[in-house]
Scaffold this motif. Structure first.
Motif, PDB file in Angstrom:
ATOM      1  N   ASP A 171       0.838  -1.208   0.000  1.00  0.00           N
ATOM      2  CA  ASP A 171       0.000   0.000   0.000  1.00  0.00           C
ATOM      3  C   ASP A 171       0.868   1.252   0.000  1.00  0.00           C
ATOM      4  OD1 ASP A 171      -2.152  -1.644   0.144  1.00  0.00           O
ATOM      5  OD2 ASP A 171      -2.566  -1.289   2.271  1.00  0.00           O
ATOM      6  N   MET A 172       1.938   1.195   0.785  1.00  0.00           N
ATOM      7  CA  MET A 172       2.835   2.343   0.886  1.00  0.00           C
ATOM      8  C   MET A 172       3.495   2.632  -0.462  1.00  0.00           C
ATOM      9  SD  MET A 172       6.364   3.064   1.464  1.00  0.00           S
ATOM     10  CE  MET A 172       6.942   1.442   1.939  1.00  0.00           C
ATOM     11  N   ILE A 173       3.914   1.580  -1.155  1.00  0.00           N
ATOM     12  CA  ILE A 173       4.523   1.755  -2.474  1.00  0.00           C
ATOM     13  C   ILE A 173       3.463   2.303  -3.457  1.00  0.00           C
ATOM     14  CG2 ILE A 173       5.503   0.497  -4.454  1.00  0.00           C
ATOM     15  CD1 ILE A 173       6.915  -1.341  -2.327  1.00  0.00           C
ATOM     16  N   GLU A 174       2.252   1.810  -3.341  1.00  0.00           N
ATOM     17  CA  GLU A 174       1.159   2.302  -4.197  1.00  0.00           C
ATOM     18  C   GLU A 174       0.896   3.791  -3.942  1.00  0.00           C
ATOM     19  OE1 GLU A 174      -1.485   2.521  -7.079  1.00  0.00           O
ATOM     20  OE2 GLU A 174      -0.150   0.805  -6.732  1.00  0.00           O
ATOM     21  N   ARG A 175       0.920   4.200  -2.667  1.00  0.00           N
ATOM     22  CA  ARG A 175       0.717   5.621  -2.332  1.00  0.00           C
ATOM     23  C   ARG A 175       1.826   6.485  -2.938  1.00  0.00           C
ATOM     24  NH1 ARG A 175      -0.984   3.530   2.661  1.00  0.00           N
ATOM     25  NH2 ARG A 175       1.031   3.813   3.700  1.00  0.00           N
ATOM     26  N   ALA A 176       3.032   5.957  -2.961  1.00  0.00           N
ATOM     27  CA  ALA A 176       4.150   6.703  -3.564  1.00  0.00           C
ATOM     28  C   ALA A 176       3.869   6.938  -5.048  1.00  0.00           C
ATOM     29  CB  ALA A 176       5.456   5.939  -3.368  1.00  0.00           C
ATOM     30  N   LEU A 177       3.445   5.892  -5.738  1.00  0.00           N
ATOM     31  CA  LEU A 177       3.147   6.028  -7.166  1.00  0.00           C
ATOM     32  C   LEU A 177       2.004   7.017  -7.381  1.00  0.00           C
ATOM     33  CD1 LEU A 177       3.355   2.259  -8.250  1.00  0.00           C
ATOM     34  CD2 LEU A 177       5.116   4.008  -8.534  1.00  0.00           C
ATOM     35  N   GLN A 178       0.983   6.937  -6.522  1.00  0.00           N
ATOM     36  CA  GLN A 178      -0.178   7.835  -6.617  1.00  0.00           C
ATOM     37  C   GLN A 178       0.228   9.297  -6.431  1.00  0.00           C
ATOM     38  OE1 GLN A 178      -3.249   7.050  -7.494  1.00  0.00           O
ATOM     39  NE2 GLN A 178      -2.695   4.890  -7.656  1.00  0.00           N
ATOM     40  N   SER A 179       1.239   9.534  -5.604  1.00  0.00           N
ATOM     41  CA  SER A 179       1.605  10.939  -5.381  1.00  0.00           C
ATOM     42  C   SER A 179       2.684  11.416  -6.348  1.00  0.00           C
ATOM     43  CB  SER A 179       2.007  11.168  -3.920  1.00  0.00           C
ATOM     44  OG  SER A 179       3.133  10.413  -3.622  1.00  0.00           O
ATOM     45  N   GLY A 180       2.936  10.641  -7.399  1.00  0.00           N
ATOM     46  CA  GLY A 180       3.787  11.131  -8.478  1.00  0.00           C
ATOM     47  C   GLY A 180       5.231  10.675  -8.431  1.00  0.00           C
ATOM     48  N   VAL A 181       5.545   9.736  -7.542  1.00  0.00           N
ATOM     49  CA  VAL A 181       6.918   9.211  -7.488  1.00  0.00           C
ATOM     50  C   VAL A 181       7.034   8.127  -8.568  1.00  0.00           C
ATOM     51  CG1 VAL A 181       8.695   8.131  -6.063  1.00  0.00           C
ATOM     52  CG2 VAL A 181       6.995   9.650  -5.008  1.00  0.00           C
ATOM     53  N   SER A 182       7.953   8.343  -9.503  1.00  0.00           N
ATOM     54  CA  SER A 182       8.063   7.374 -10.596  1.00  0.00           C
ATOM     55  C   SER A 182       9.235   6.420 -10.407  1.00  0.00           C
ATOM     56  CB  SER A 182       8.208   8.096 -11.932  1.00  0.00           C
ATOM     57  OG  SER A 182       9.344   8.929 -11.914  1.00  0.00           O
ATOM     58  N   ARG A 183      10.216   6.843  -9.601  1.00  0.00           N
ATOM     59  CA  ARG A 183      11.362   5.966  -9.347  1.00  0.00           C
ATOM     60  C   ARG A 183      11.902   6.199  -7.950  1.00  0.00           C
ATOM     61  NH1 ARG A 183      12.332   6.972 -14.853  1.00  0.00           N
ATOM     62  NH2 ARG A 183      12.545   5.077 -16.105  1.00  0.00           N
ATOM     63  N   MET A 184      12.563   5.170  -7.414  1.00  0.00           N
ATOM     64  CA  MET A 184      13.181   5.293  -6.084  1.00  0.00           C
ATOM     65  C   MET A 184      14.394   4.379  -5.997  1.00  0.00           C
ATOM     66  SD  MET A 184       9.677   3.806  -4.434  1.00  0.00           S
ATOM     67  CE  MET A 184       8.562   4.184  -5.795  1.00  0.00           C
ATOM     68  N   VAL A 185      15.341   4.790  -5.176  1.00  0.00           N
ATOM     69  CA  VAL A 185      16.512   3.945  -4.903  1.00  0.00           C
ATOM     70  C   VAL A 185      16.404   3.477  -3.456  1.00  0.00           C
ATOM     71  CG1 VAL A 185      19.017   3.845  -4.653  1.00  0.00           C
ATOM     72  CG2 VAL A 185      18.009   5.024  -6.615  1.00  0.00           C
ATOM     73  N   ASN A 186      16.348   2.153  -3.287  1.00  0.00           N
ATOM     74  CA  ASN A 186      16.330   1.585  -1.944  1.00  0.00           C
ATOM     75  C   ASN A 186      17.760   1.274  -1.514  1.00  0.00           C
ATOM     76  OD1 ASN A 186      13.991   0.644  -0.106  1.00  0.00           O
ATOM     77  ND2 ASN A 186      15.569  -0.914   0.162  1.00  0.00           N
ATOM     78  N   ILE A 187      18.027   1.584  -0.249  1.00  0.00           N
ATOM     79  CA  ILE A 187      19.408   1.466   0.242  1.00  0.00           C
ATOM     80  C   ILE A 187      19.557   0.228   1.122  1.00  0.00           C
ATOM     81  CG2 ILE A 187      21.267   2.644   1.480  1.00  0.00           C
ATOM     82  CD1 ILE A 187      20.315   4.371  -0.835  1.00  0.00           C
ATOM     83  N   GLY A 188      20.418  -0.701   0.687  1.00  0.00           N
ATOM     84  CA  GLY A 188      20.762  -1.859   1.513  1.00  0.00           C
ATOM     85  C   GLY A 188      22.100  -1.587   2.164  1.00  0.00           C
ATOM     86  N   PHE A 189      22.186  -1.690   3.476  1.00  0.00           N
ATOM     87  CA  PHE A 189      23.378  -1.174   4.164  1.00  0.00           C
ATOM     88  C   PHE A 189      24.035  -2.142   5.139  1.00  0.00           C
ATOM     89  CE2 PHE A 189      19.519   0.099   6.351  1.00  0.00           C
ATOM     90  CZ  PHE A 189      19.773  -0.316   7.636  1.00  0.00           C
ATOM     91  N   ASN A 190      23.569  -3.396   5.177  1.00  0.00           N
ATOM     92  CA  ASN A 190      24.222  -4.399   6.048  1.00  0.00           C
ATOM     93  C   ASN A 190      23.788  -5.804   5.621  1.00  0.00           C
ATOM     94  OD1 ASN A 190      21.619  -4.754   7.049  1.00  0.00           O
ATOM     95  ND2 ASN A 190      21.998  -3.601   8.922  1.00  0.00           N
ATOM     96  N   ARG A 191      24.125  -6.804   6.431  1.00  0.00           N
ATOM     97  CA  ARG A 191      23.888  -8.198   6.061  1.00  0.00           C
ATOM     98  C   ARG A 191      22.404  -8.513   5.867  1.00  0.00           C
ATOM     99  NH1 ARG A 191      27.596 -10.074   9.586  1.00  0.00           N
ATOM    100  NH2 ARG A 191      29.245  -9.765   8.077  1.00  0.00           N
ATOM    101  N   GLU A 192      21.530  -7.816   6.589  1.00  0.00           N
ATOM    102  CA  GLU A 192      20.096  -8.085   6.488  1.00  0.00           C
ATOM    103  C   GLU A 192      19.454  -7.300   5.340  1.00  0.00           C
ATOM    104  OE1 GLU A 192      21.494  -7.190   9.649  1.00  0.00           O
ATOM    105  OE2 GLU A 192      21.764  -9.349   9.884  1.00  0.00           O
ATOM    106  N   THR A 193      19.825  -6.012   5.229  1.00  0.00           N
ATOM    107  CA  THR A 193      19.070  -5.143   4.313  1.00  0.00           C
ATOM    108  C   THR A 193      19.567  -5.201   2.865  1.00  0.00           C
ATOM    109  OG1 THR A 193      20.458  -3.246   4.901  1.00  0.00           O
ATOM    110  CG2 THR A 193      18.432  -3.548   6.164  1.00  0.00           C
TER     111      THR A 193
END
Ligand SMILES: [Zn+2]
Length: 255
Positions: free
Chosen positions: A20-42
């Motif tokens: 839902d959160m990702i859908e809300r981002a698209l609805q508010s005009g966000v067309s791209r995003m960079v997700n940051i992985g910063f350790n063994r889990e992420t």
């Protein structure tokens, strides 16, 4: 069309409503995003998001807060993801003198190793710098980070520091704090950054913009960051969105 250059959509804070959160981002005009992985889990959870959604890209690196837990083989492990077509940067890497979790010399070593890796692979770096402006700039300089450049994420330093980063070819990215009434310095820096080096981000779920400050941040709110930046620069929201999206696409090498 907005580009959130720094987000953590895989954070546990989104476990209940991630889609839902990702859908809300698209609805508010966000067309791209960079997700940051910063350790063994992420890093694995970031790769999973990047492989699931065509508009989500990945950055992979080792966070200074976790520097103490980085092992020799982890540098090769990080490198192994960098050939992936959705991986667009190494990060977030840098220095954090706020949380006392890893000794400074260990942070420096881990930071230097990853700048070296980025130069080897010719990839931009995403810099985390908290209360460590002087050492961050010094290490970037000593390690010739200008060869690859990258992004000063959620920039909180002075104009003098920004200027030194710009001189090394870095872009400057701003998040929620520019929407705060009392945030004089980031607004002053934002007003002076050359428009072709300007980026916006959320750092969700952290650094929530006004008027949601204190609550969970999410990528849809990058619109509020864009609105605040547009006002400071005397641009329309559309102009600001267009400029910062173009900058992000170019910086990350996304066609
Ligand atoms: Zn972050």
């Amino acid at each position: 069309m907005l580009f959130d250059t720094h987000t953590h959509l895989d954070a546990p804070q989104f476990d209940e409503d991630r889609e839902d959160m990702i859908e809300r981002a698209l609805q508010s005009g966000v067309s791209r995003m960079v997700n940051i992985g910063f350790n063994r889990e992420t890093i694995p959870s970031t790769m999973k998001l990047a492989e699931t959604y065509d508009f989500i890209y990945a950055a992979v690196g080792w966070h200074p807060v976790d520097a103490i837990s980085m092992e020799e083989q982890d540098i090769d492990w990080i490198a192994s993801f960098c050939a992936h077509e959705k991986v667009v940067a190494i990060g977030e890497i840098g220095l954090d003198y706020h949380w006392d979790t890893s000794p400074k010399d260990v942070q420096h070593q881990v930071f230097r190793r990853q700048i070296g890796l980025a130069r080897e692979l010719n990839m931009p770096i995403v810099i985390h710098n908290r209360d460590a402006h002087e050492d961050t700039v010094r290490i970037l300089r000593e390690e010739h980070a200008s060869e690859v450049g990258g992004i000063m994420h959620s920039f909180s330093g002075s104009w003098e520091t920004a200027k030194m980063c710009l001189d090394m070819g870095f872009h400057i990215s701003f998040g929620g704090p520019i929407t705060f009434k009392n945030a004089k310095q980031p607004k002053e820096v934002l007003a002076q950054v050359p428009l072709d080096r300007l980026l916006i981000e959320t750092d969700a779920p952290y650094l929530t913009p006004h008027p949601y400050r204190g609550k969970r941040n999410e990528t849809a709110y990058v619109r509020m960051v864009a609105e605040a930046a547009a006002e400071i620069r005397g641009l329309s929201l559309e102009e600001l969105a267009q400029i910062t999206t173009k900058n992000a696409l170019e910086r990350f090498g996304i066609s």
